[in-house]
Design a protein around this motif. Structure first.
Motif, PDB file in Angstrom:
ATOM      1  N   THR A 132      42.326  24.666  34.749  1.00  0.00           N
ATOM      2  CA  THR A 132      41.639  25.944  34.557  1.00  0.00           C
ATOM      3  C   THR A 132      40.517  25.847  33.524  1.00  0.00           C
ATOM      4  O   THR A 132      39.918  26.860  33.169  1.00  0.00           O
ATOM      5  CB  THR A 132      42.644  27.025  34.107  1.00  0.00           C
ATOM      6  OG1 THR A 132      43.308  26.591  32.912  1.00  0.00           O
ATOM      7  CG2 THR A 132      43.676  27.292  35.191  1.00  0.00           C
ATOM      8  N   SER A 159      41.646  29.216  38.027  1.00  0.00           N
ATOM      9  CA  SER A 159      41.711  30.025  36.802  1.00  0.00           C
ATOM     10  C   SER A 159      43.050  30.744  36.751  1.00  0.00           C
ATOM     11  O   SER A 159      43.799  30.778  37.732  1.00  0.00           O
ATOM     12  CB  SER A 159      40.569  31.041  36.762  1.00  0.00           C
ATOM     13  OG  SER A 159      40.658  31.917  37.885  1.00  0.00           O
ATOM     14  N   LEU A 161      44.836  34.519  36.012  1.00  0.00           N
ATOM     15  CA  LEU A 161      44.494  35.943  36.103  1.00  0.00           C
ATOM     16  C   LEU A 161      45.728  36.757  35.749  1.00  0.00           C
ATOM     17  O   LEU A 161      46.819  36.510  36.276  1.00  0.00           O
ATOM     18  CB  LEU A 161      44.016  36.287  37.516  1.00  0.00           C
ATOM     19  CG  LEU A 161      43.558  37.729  37.763  1.00  0.00           C
ATOM     20  CD1 LEU A 161      42.298  38.026  36.947  1.00  0.00           C
ATOM     21  CD2 LEU A 161      43.288  37.962  39.242  1.00  0.00           C
ATOM     22  N   ASP A 162      45.560  37.710  34.844  1.00  0.00           N
ATOM     23  CA  ASP A 162      46.682  38.540  34.408  1.00  0.00           C
ATOM     24  C   ASP A 162      46.847  39.747  35.332  1.00  0.00           C
ATOM     25  O   ASP A 162      45.942  40.569  35.466  1.00  0.00           O
ATOM     26  CB  ASP A 162      46.468  39.017  32.969  1.00  0.00           C
ATOM     27  CG  ASP A 162      46.583  37.877  31.966  1.00  0.00           C
ATOM     28  OD1 ASP A 162      47.379  36.959  32.214  1.00  0.00           O
ATOM     29  OD2 ASP A 162      45.866  37.900  30.953  1.00  0.00           O
ATOM     30  N   ARG A 167      51.347  36.387  35.030  1.00  0.00           N
ATOM     31  CA  ARG A 167      50.070  35.680  34.972  1.00  0.00           C
ATOM     32  C   ARG A 167      50.015  34.716  36.145  1.00  0.00           C
ATOM     33  O   ARG A 167      50.816  33.797  36.233  1.00  0.00           O
ATOM     34  CB  ARG A 167      49.916  34.916  33.657  1.00  0.00           C
ATOM     35  CG  ARG A 167      48.487  34.464  33.411  1.00  0.00           C
ATOM     36  CD  ARG A 167      48.333  33.765  32.091  1.00  0.00           C
ATOM     37  NE  ARG A 167      46.966  33.865  31.610  1.00  0.00           N
ATOM     38  CZ  ARG A 167      46.437  33.085  30.677  1.00  0.00           C
ATOM     39  NH1 ARG A 167      47.179  32.136  30.129  1.00  0.00           N
ATOM     40  NH2 ARG A 167      45.195  33.257  30.302  1.00  0.00           N
ATOM     41  N   VAL A 170      45.023  31.328  40.098  1.00  0.00           N
ATOM     42  CA  VAL A 170      44.049  31.578  41.163  1.00  0.00           C
ATOM     43  C   VAL A 170      43.413  30.256  41.563  1.00  0.00           C
ATOM     44  O   VAL A 170      42.822  29.568  40.730  1.00  0.00           O
ATOM     45  CB  VAL A 170      42.975  32.580  40.714  1.00  0.00           C
ATOM     46  CG1 VAL A 170      42.006  32.859  41.852  1.00  0.00           C
ATOM     47  CG2 VAL A 170      43.607  33.874  40.224  1.00  0.00           C
ATOM     48  N   LEU A 224      42.333  43.063  43.026  1.00  0.00           N
ATOM     49  CA  LEU A 224      42.534  42.113  41.938  1.00  0.00           C
ATOM     50  C   LEU A 224      41.554  42.423  40.811  1.00  0.00           C
ATOM     51  O   LEU A 224      40.364  42.666  41.073  1.00  0.00           O
ATOM     52  CB  LEU A 224      42.300  40.674  42.415  1.00  0.00           C
ATOM     53  CG  LEU A 224      43.321  40.085  43.388  1.00  0.00           C
ATOM     54  CD1 LEU A 224      42.904  38.672  43.790  1.00  0.00           C
ATOM     55  CD2 LEU A 224      44.715  40.074  42.784  1.00  0.00           C
ATOM     56  N   THR A 226      39.295  41.124  38.719  1.00  0.00           N
ATOM     57  CA  THR A 226      38.491  39.934  38.435  1.00  0.00           C
ATOM     58  C   THR A 226      37.506  40.215  37.297  1.00  0.00           C
ATOM     59  O   THR A 226      37.277  41.379  36.937  1.00  0.00           O
ATOM     60  CB  THR A 226      37.712  39.507  39.685  1.00  0.00           C
ATOM     61  OG1 THR A 226      36.695  40.482  39.957  1.00  0.00           O
ATOM     62  CG2 THR A 226      38.636  39.388  40.885  1.00  0.00           C
ATOM     63  N   HIS A 256      35.148  32.928  44.509  1.00  0.00           N
ATOM     64  CA  HIS A 256      35.681  32.844  43.149  1.00  0.00           C
ATOM     65  C   HIS A 256      34.552  32.650  42.145  1.00  0.00           C
ATOM     66  O   HIS A 256      34.513  33.312  41.096  1.00  0.00           O
ATOM     67  CB  HIS A 256      36.676  31.686  43.061  1.00  0.00           C
ATOM     68  CG  HIS A 256      37.323  31.525  41.715  1.00  0.00           C
ATOM     69  ND1 HIS A 256      36.671  30.984  40.632  1.00  0.00           N
ATOM     70  CD2 HIS A 256      38.576  31.842  41.274  1.00  0.00           C
ATOM     71  CE1 HIS A 256      37.470  30.963  39.589  1.00  0.00           C
ATOM     72  NE2 HIS A 256      38.646  31.470  39.950  1.00  0.00           N
ATOM     73  N   TRP A 260      33.856  35.347  39.265  1.00  0.00           N
ATOM     74  CA  TRP A 260      34.059  34.886  37.887  1.00  0.00           C
ATOM     75  C   TRP A 260      32.717  34.613  37.187  1.00  0.00           C
ATOM     76  O   TRP A 260      32.698  34.211  36.043  1.00  0.00           O
ATOM     77  CB  TRP A 260      34.936  33.647  37.866  1.00  0.00           C
ATOM     78  CG  TRP A 260      36.386  33.934  37.663  1.00  0.00           C
ATOM     79  CD1 TRP A 260      37.115  33.708  36.536  1.00  0.00           C
ATOM     80  CD2 TRP A 260      37.304  34.520  38.600  1.00  0.00           C
ATOM     81  NE1 TRP A 260      38.406  34.105  36.713  1.00  0.00           N
ATOM     82  CE2 TRP A 260      38.564  34.612  37.961  1.00  0.00           C
ATOM     83  CE3 TRP A 260      37.181  34.998  39.915  1.00  0.00           C
ATOM     84  CZ2 TRP A 260      39.693  35.142  38.605  1.00  0.00           C
ATOM     85  CZ3 TRP A 260      38.305  35.522  40.536  1.00  0.00           C
ATOM     86  CH2 TRP A 260      39.531  35.599  39.899  1.00  0.00           C
TER      87      TRP A 260
END
Length: 450
Positions: A132, A159, A161-162, A167, A170, A224, A226, A256, A260
């Protein structure tokens, strides 16, 4: 006594049924299972002693009949030893067996994921095992693509993601990747259509546990959080957790990168040309990297070993519990046997004074205590295998990890061997203790014959 045994047996049956029908109750059910076993042990011991008494009629060894007479005397010590062996073996099988099965499931997920390339290039070492940590990859990708031994270099975008209560990991899979979802990780949906939808964008696959929590069905929309804001996706498939117990999300790598807001990658998947060995490819790729590069070049086997090492350190605390159980068992058995020897020292002294030899006395102590401990271990192993099956089902239900039940036979045999060694050592210590108390009378017959 029969009513007490019936209550214990009922608790055992209810705990197994509860765990099978409602996996969420498994941890509590295992506690109830252990309690039910303990309640049943006095009756079980009585039946074992009766069987031993029948079998001893064919034996000419006085130690055999004397030990059975002692066990039939109503002392609570044999029950304590039986319970010690049962609970110790039960805990060792449940904990050790389930830990081994979780490790196997995680390794399988890692193997499926890593098999999509020949060589992996990523920053750092074991601390970045889930890749990550981003890095600027464009120059490195160009360098590697110029190598004649390289067929393709694909950037992955991974990565964390919470989400509420968890957690997730991804995985941004390169659109050029043949299989967007690792086949063995697919739980619900069509692999062909799911791969096509992920490449299309706007679709994502998530772990079955996450989909179950949100009551999602295939094709339904979910959101999600993001870095670009709350983003809506449609559910392409449900998967296992790819070795990350909290769950995983699989999406298009290009999507992604956009969400991101990053032009970096977290790892590069390098495929070698046909006929090029992995060792050759790794060596040439390492040479092609920029001088002083902090990137690590690893084969699939090296990455798999890295995942196993990190997982092993994570689960070490559970393995430590089995060690604590073992040490506690050893101390308890020796303490119980020493207490029994001290309380019965007058009886033992009288037996020695009438000519009982060292071997007979050792067997007497072993039959009275060691055989009971081994019987408890056998009972605990049987119950532990049942508990292992139940907790594996609970782990698969709660984490989405494809945990497969594999009976811990090697651990069971090891537990029996350890129990036998403990019994023999404790019996020897007890004999030496008695001989030290009565040095003149002890083993008079054997000394006379020698």
């Amino acid at each position: 006594e029969r009513s007490v045994f019936a209550c214990g047996l009922l608790l055992v049956c209810l705990s197994v049924a509860s765990s099978a029908l409602a996996p969420g109750t498994t941890v509590f059910a295992l506690v109830v299972l252990a309690l039910g076993l303990v309640i049943c042990l006095p009756m079980i011991l009585r039946r074992l002693v009766e069987l031993a008494r029948v079998a001893s009629r064919r034996s000419d060894d006085p130690a055999t009949r004397l030990s059975i007479a002692e066990l039939r005397g109503g002392s609570n010590r044999p029950v304590a030893l039986l319970a010690t062996g049962t609970i110790a073996a039960f805990l060792m099988i449940v904990i050790g067996g389930s830990v081994a099965n979780v490790q196997s499931a995680v390794r399988m997920g890692a193997t499926d994921l890593l098999s999509s390339a020949s060589i992996w290039v990523k920053p750092g070492g074991p601390e970045n095992v889930y890749t990550t940590q981003p890095f600027a990859y464009a120059e490195t990708q160009r360098r590697l693509e110029r190598l004649r031994v390289v067929s393709s270099v694909l950037p992955w975008q991974d990565s964390f993601l919470d989400l509420p209560g968890r957690r997730v990991w991804v995985l941004g899979v390169p659109p050029q990747q043949a299989a967007q979802i690792a086949p063995s990780q697919l739980l619900e949906g069509s692999l062909t259509s799911a791969d096509a939808r992920l490449r299309e964008g706007g679709w994502a696959a998530i772990s079955q546990t996450i989909a179950r929590e949100d009551h999602l069905r295939l094709g339904e929309r979910f959101t999600l959080p993001t870095p670009a804001g709350n983003t809506s996706f449609r559910l392409a498939a449900t998967t296992a957790n790819y070795g990350w117990l909290s769950g995983a999300v699989v999406m298009n790598g290009a999507e992604h990168a956009k969400l991101w807001r990053s032009e970096t990658a977290t790892q590069l998947a390098v495929t070698l040309q046909p006929g090029v060995t992995v060792a050759q490819g790794k060596q040439l790729i390492q040479r092609a990297l920029a001088p002083g590069s902090a990137l690590t070049v690893q084969t699939v086997e090296e990455r798999r070993a890295e995942v196993s090492a990190v997982l092993g350190s994570t689960l070490q605390r559970l393995n430590d519990i089995t060690i604590i159980v073992l040490v506690t068992t050893i101390a308890s058995v020796i303490a119980l046997m020493m207490a029994a020897v001290w309380q019965g020292r007058r009886r033992f002294t009288s037996l020695i004074s009438i000519g009982m030899g060292f071997g007979q006395f050792s067997r007497l102590i072993f039959y009275e205590s060691g055989a009971v401990l081994l019987s408890g271990c056998l009972i605990g192993i049987g119950a532990g295998l049942v508990g292992q099956y139940l907790i594996d089902g609970w782990l698969a239900h709660t984490t989405g990890s494809p945990v497969q039940f594999t009976p811990a036979w090697k651990l069971a045999l090891g537990t029996l061997a350890i129990a036998l060694a403990i019994s023999l050592v404790a019996s020897l210590v007890a004999v030496l203790r008695i001989s030290a108390v009565q040095p003149k009378a002890a083993f008079a017959t054997e000394r006379a014959t020698t």
